[in-house]
Every structure is written in structure tokens, then in C-alpha cells.
Write a protein that holds these residues in place. Structure first.
Motif, PDB file in Angstrom:
ATOM      1  N   ASP A  99      43.889  44.447  43.233  1.00 10.52           N
ATOM      2  CA  ASP A  99      43.241  44.717  44.515  1.00 10.52           C
ATOM      3  C   ASP A  99      41.889  45.372  44.273  1.00 10.52           C
ATOM      4  O   ASP A  99      41.818  46.550  43.906  1.00 10.52           O
TER       5      ASP A  99
ATOM      6  N   GLY B  93      35.053  36.244  47.917  1.00 10.10           N
ATOM      7  CA  GLY B  93      34.731  37.504  47.249  1.00 10.10           C
ATOM      8  C   GLY B  93      33.528  37.413  46.336  1.00 10.10           C
ATOM      9  O   GLY B  93      32.810  38.399  46.140  1.00 10.10           O
TER      10      GLY B  93
ATOM     11  N   SER C 110      39.784  46.468  46.265  1.00 13.86           N
ATOM     12  CA  SER C 110      39.433  47.515  47.227  1.00 13.86           C
ATOM     13  C   SER C 110      40.201  48.804  46.972  1.00 13.86           C
ATOM     14  O   SER C 110      40.036  49.782  47.709  1.00 13.86           O
TER      15      SER C 110
ATOM     16  N   LYS D 212      37.978  33.170  52.825  1.00 16.58           N
ATOM     17  CA  LYS D 212      37.310  34.378  52.326  1.00 16.58           C
ATOM     18  C   LYS D 212      36.647  34.109  50.976  1.00 16.58           C
ATOM     19  O   LYS D 212      37.171  33.369  50.158  1.00 16.58           O
TER      20      LYS D 212
ATOM     21  N   ASN E 269      36.803  41.308  41.796  1.00 18.61           N
ATOM     22  CA  ASN E 269      37.465  40.290  42.614  1.00 18.61           C
ATOM     23  C   ASN E 269      38.951  40.294  42.317  1.00 18.61           C
ATOM     24  O   ASN E 269      39.372  40.750  41.257  1.00 18.61           O
TER      25      ASN E 269
ATOM     26  N   SER F 279      47.184  35.689  45.554  1.00 17.88           N
ATOM     27  CA  SER F 279      46.052  36.586  45.758  1.00 17.88           C
ATOM     28  C   SER F 279      46.138  37.808  44.843  1.00 17.88           C
ATOM     29  O   SER F 279      46.219  37.663  43.625  1.00 17.88           O
TER      30      SER F 279
ATOM     31  N   ARG G  92      38.743  38.143  47.654  1.00 17.81           N
ATOM     32  CA  ARG G  92      38.439  39.524  48.048  1.00 17.81           C
ATOM     33  C   ARG G  92      37.365  40.111  47.141  1.00 17.81           C
ATOM     34  O   ARG G  92      37.186  39.672  46.012  1.00 17.81           O
TER      35      ARG G  92
ATOM     36  N   SER H  85      40.589  44.124  54.965  1.00 14.98           N
ATOM     37  CA  SER H  85      41.198  44.056  53.633  1.00 14.98           C
ATOM     38  C   SER H  85      40.255  43.449  52.599  1.00 14.98           C
ATOM     39  O   SER H  85      40.701  42.877  51.607  1.00 14.98           O
ATOM     40  N   ALA H  86      38.961  43.584  52.817  1.00 15.03           N
ATOM     41  CA  ALA H  86      37.926  43.180  51.854  1.00 15.03           C
ATOM     42  C   ALA H  86      37.814  41.676  51.701  1.00 15.03           C
ATOM     43  O   ALA H  86      37.598  41.165  50.602  1.00 15.03           O
ATOM     44  N   GLY H  87      37.944  40.956  52.811  1.00 25.15           N
ATOM     45  CA  GLY H  87      37.747  39.521  52.794  1.00 25.15           C
ATOM     46  C   GLY H  87      36.747  39.118  53.853  1.00 25.15           C
ATOM     47  O   GLY H  87      36.830  39.581  54.995  1.00 25.15           O
TER      48      GLY H  87
END
Length: 539
Positions: free
Chosen positions: A273, A405, A275, A403, A296, A145, A302, A386-388
Motif C-alpha cells: 500500500d 498510479g 499510501s 486508476k 505504486n 492490487s 495507486r 484510497s490513493a487512486g
């Protein structure tokens, strides 16, 4: 916070890719060392070959364990295999295919030898299993990830298309460790004579018009900037722009396993990340060039949403906006379809759910909990702090059970097109209706023994009566939505809450906290949270 956070990476920050791959093949793990064992967290096994935590031995054993697990479950269909852009993903894919070949498993890899986002793999599994075959498909996605470039990751998605549940991952991890301890003598490997392919990208992109109002985005001429952050979505964004004729620019199409083009995350590490304002600093420089700008992570599960008026949105804020918009613009969704959230997501979502007259379904951390509801339509949206997130097609049927994104980024463009307002502006309207909150996650030191106790802590062990001046109304060790163990505790008052969970990788526990009384009150909540948890742990 590192004083280098948000600054461009330098040569000294970059991983030695040749050394990383050499260590993948040379390192032999000692499973008596917990750090070198196979451990499945919420998103599979992760680690670095440089730490003897992600090596050929691990991947061969995990794949053999997956072969044995799927056989025990009667899963005989094809196994989709996809990888992201991390340097260790390609050698791990090679190892996995050798094991699958020797065991007679029909593997399907990308038709263009391209990278495969996690949502595209989930989409492929669900598509195959929906077609009425006599067998069922499952999949492996090779990704850590958003983790740093030195890491690798390996996760299994069963026929439901989402992350494997704890029963499956525990079995696979235990069996893999047994195999490694025995020198992998029962692992079968053979050079693939030829691997069949699947067009992940074409099938995924062609289906987007059934879940996103692409026509509205095109009519409104929304200017979209998409930054894959060097990840697996790079070719997908290009095809989306071409296929649908959108005003969409791939901001940075570069793929480099060192990620030298990134700005450093909060702790001075390269981390993809979307986010994080530090990791997204170079993306944010383009915020005024587009109506909506997105990012993403490496496997595109995400999302990061950037607006010209508000900058990078807090993931909780965007989830609340997305929920409010979707449940008022998807008339074919079931009227009793719930709103899914993890129990460490913002209470703003609770207030939005109440205003919509929708049932809130609050579950522990981990997207796997949303899978059954997304499949049968009883949960139309599932999101993590966590943005998912993922949600249902326009007709109320399942899209992905992992998830997505890319999907959430395109939704932001639809929101702009249909409402004429940015998600930031819409969140400001939510705060006018429901109040503004302050939310933050921080870490606190804890020994391995304390973390183990926290993971099993019962809410009744919390003896405090108040939190930051307010009476405590709930002490939770089980999630309200499904009664599953939280793996920690959540303490709630009328105006605030905190949750504490042990980290799976570091000697810390995570404190999530939110207050609707402002940032100073949040600091009080955080301080008292530490004291309450330490007292319960006997620290």
C-alpha cells in the motif's frame, strides 16, 4: 496498530509460494460456503488459494462467465489479458488463456511476457476501440492490487476500459458460481496453440507526453525516485527514464512473490500500500535523495507521494493539490468539466472546487462511477481517498478509465517542475486559505446481519440532530453527484462529517471521518459516529 508495523519482514512473515500454487490447483471450492464463492467487490474477485477462495476452479468459471457475458453484449473484438507480480497471477493467467482458447476468444498478452499495470490495460482497451475497428475490445487484469502476497485477484474491464459496473459483475459472479456448483461441466478449456501479443508498455509510455508536461520535468531537472514496491510498474519506470531522458531512479527494481524486502503494514502484514507510512517505511528512508519520491502498489493503480519536506502525503491532501494544479494548468479542458470525488474523500476538495468555480461530482466508493464522465470529458479528474485517480489528456480527451498510479506520480514531478514547490508546500498553502482538517478511517465491529442492514440503511433512519456539537445538515444514503446508493450512510455538519460502510471481507464496518476543528474534535466525531450507527442498526 501492530508493534511490528514499519519493521522489515522476517522469514516467518513470508508466504510459501510452492504451497500457494499447489493449493491453487488442488483446492476445490464449496460454493455453499460464502467464503469460497465468487464475489466481485469494487475491484473484482479476490481471495487466497490457501482458503479455497482463489483456485483454478474459480478462475476457469469466472473466465467462462466473462466469455458468455461478452457474447451476450455483442463484444467480439480481442480481449487484452494482463497480470501483476503476485504468485497466483501467473497460474490464473494460464487458466484464463486455456478457457479463452477453447471458446475461440482472441486473447492478447504482453509482448515481453512482462507484468501489466491496470492503467496500461485500460489504455490498451481504449486505444483499440478509438481506432475505428468493426469490433470492440475488452480486458481481464489479474491482480489483487495491494493485497498481501498470499492473495490473488481477477477483474474484468469492458469496452469502456474501466472497472465493470455492478450489473456486469453480478451477472458474471452469479454465472461463475452456477458453473462451479455444477462441477464446471460447462467450462471449456484447451491448451493454447499460440497467443498473440501486444506491447502494453511501449504504447502506454509513448503516449505519456500527451498527458504530462514531460518537457517541463526534463528542463527543470527534477530528481525523481520511483519505487514499484515489487509491482507491475517496474519495467515501465525504466522505460520512462530511458525514453524521455529524465533524472529518474528506480529505487528498488526487485520483484519477489514473497515481498521479503517490504516493511510490514499497520497490522503486521505484508501489504503493498503506497499510501501507508508503515508499508512505505523503507521508501521513506530515501526521501531526501530526490525532489519527489513515489511508490505504486502491485498493479500500479495507486500512488504514494513522498516529498523531502513533508514525507508521505495523505492521499486526500495530494488529490486536493493535484486538482487545484490541473484545473489551473490545462487550458484545453472544458470549462464545464466537473471534479469527481468519492463521498468519503476530503471536504478540502469541495473547497478547492468552489474556489475554482467548478462543479463537484460526488459519487459512491468505486472508480467505476467516474468512467462515463472521463470518456465524454464532462469529468476531467476522478479521485478516490484510497490513493487512486486518473484525469484527462492535455487536449481534454480520455486517457484511462481506471486508476493510474504511474500518472499521478509523474504529475507530482510536473507540479514541482512548473511551480517550483512540492505538493506538500502547496497543500500547506491550501490549508492557509481553507483551513486544516483532520481525517481518519477506523473500523468498528459488526455482525454479518448488521453489515447487511448498514448496506441498505436509509439516511432517514439517522435520528440524531447534532454531531460533536454541531447541527447535522445532511443525512445521505445516496451520492449527491449521481443519486446512486452509497451502501451505507454519510452524516454532514458545517465543520465535519462521517461516513459508515460495511466491509466486504471482514466483520467490521468502516467509519470515515473528517473535522476542520482539529484532531480532538475528530475523536468526538468518531465516537458519536459509532453511537449513531449502532443506534440505527439496533446494536
Amino acid at each position: 496498530m501492530s508493534d511490528r508495523a514499519g519493521t522489515p519482514a522476517t522469514e516467518s512473515d513470508l508466504v510459501d509460494v510452492e504451497a500457494l500454487i499447489a493449493a491453487y490447483y488442488a483446492g476445490v471450492p464449496d460454493v455453499s460456503d460464502p467464503a469460497q464463492r465468487v464475489v466481485f467487490g469494487t475491484s473484482g474477485h479476490r481471495g487466497s488459494s490457501l482458503d479455497t477462495a482463489f483456485n483454478e476452479t474459480h478462475i476457469a468459471a469466472i473466465t467462462q462467465a466473462i466469455v458468455e457475458y461478452r457474447a451476450s453484449q455483442g463484444i467480439t473484438g480481442p480481449l487484452f489479458v494482463g497480470r501483476d507480480t503476485h504468485a497466483l497471477s501467473r497460474p490464473a493467467e494460464t487458466t484464463a488463456l486455456e478457457v479463452l482458447e477453447a471458446n475461440g476468444v482472441h486473447a492478447l498478452v504482453d509482448a515481453y511476457e512482462d507484468y501489466v499495470p491496470t492503467p496500461a490495460l485500460s489504455h490498451a482497451i481504449l486505444r483499440y476501440n478509438r481506432e475505428g475497428h468493426d469490433d470492440q475490445a475488452d480486458g481481464i487484469v489479474i491482480t489483487p492490487s495491494h493485497n498481501p502476497p498470499r492473495d490473488g485477484g481477477f477483474k474484468y474491464n469492458p469496452p469502456h476500459g474501466g472497472p465493470a459496473d455492478s450489473d456486469a459483475t453480478s451477472w458474471i459472479a452469479n454465472r461463475a458460481n452456477e458453473l462451479i456448483a455444477d462441477g464446471n461441466r460447462d467450462v471449456k478449456m484447451a491448451e493454447p496453440s499460440g497467443v498473440d501479443t501486444y506491447d502494453f508498455r511501449e504504447h502506454y509510455v509513448a503516449d505519456l507526453e500527451n498527458i504530462i508536461d514531460i518537457d517541463a520535468i526534463k528542463r527543470a531537472g527534477v530528481r525523481i525516485g520511483a519505487d514499484p514496491l515489487g509491482g507491475a510498474s517496474v519495467g515501465y519506470w525504466k522505460l520512462i527514464a530511458e525514453k524521455y531522458g529524465l533524472d529518474l531512479t528506480v529505487v528498488n527494481p526487485t520483484v519477489d512473490p514473497t515481498w521479503r524486502f517490504m516493511t510490514l503494514d499497520w497490522d503486521g502484514k505484508i501489504r503493498m500500500d503506497p499510501s501507508s507510512s508503515s508499508a512505505m517505511a523503507s521508501v521513506l528512508a530515501h526521501r531526501h535523495d530526490f525532489d519527489i519520491l513515489t511508490g505504486n502498489d502491485a498493479d500500479a493503480d495507486r500512488h504514494g507521494i513522498v516529498t523531502p519536506d513533508g514525507g508521505l502525503m495523505n492521499p486526500n491532501h495530494y488529490l486536493a493539490v493535484a486538482i487545484e494544479y490541473l484545473y489551473t494548468h490545462r487550458p484545453e479542458w472544458r470549462q464545464d468539466a466537473a471534479i469527481g470525488k468519492t463521498l468519503v474523500s476530503s471536504t478540502m476538495i469541495d473547497r478547492v472546487a468552489e474556489s475554482l468555480g467548478r462543479r463537484l461530482w460526488e459519487v459512491p466508493v468505486g472508480f467505476k462511477w467516474f468512467v462515463p464522465g472521463l470518456i465524454d470529458g464532462s469529468v476531467a479528474f476522478g479521485g478516490e481517498e484510497s490513493a487512486g485517480a486518473s484525469f484527462l489528456r492535455k487536449d481534454g480527451t480520455v486517457w484511462t478509465t481506471d486508476k493510474d498510479g504511474i500518472l499521478l506520480a509523474l504529475l507530482a514531478a510536473e507540479i514541482v517542475a512548473v511551480t517550483g514547490k512540492t505538493p506538500s508546500q502547496l497543500y500547506a498553502e491550501l490549508t492557509e486559505r481553507f483551513g486544516a482538517s483532520a481525517y481518519e478511517r477506523v473500523d468498528a465491529a459488526a455482525s454479518k446481519e448488521q453489515k447487511a442492514r448498514l448496506g441498505k440503511l436509509d439516511g432517514s433512519a439517522i435520528t440524531a440532530e447534532t454531531l460533536a456539537g454541531d447541527p447535522i445538515t445532511a443525512r445521505l444514503s445516496e451520492a449527491p453527484g449521481n443519486g446512486a446508493a452509497v451502501g451505507g450512510v454519510k452524516v454532514v455538519t458545517e465543520h465535519a462529517w462521517f461516513a459508515a460502510r460495511p466491509s466486504g471481507t471482514e466483520d467490521v464496518y468502516k467509519i470515515y471521518a473528517e473535522s476542520f476543528r482539529g484532531s480532538e474534535h475528530l475523536r468526538e466525531v468518531q465516537a458519536e459516529a459509532r453511537a449513531i450507527v449502532d443506534a440505527a442498526l439496533g446494536a
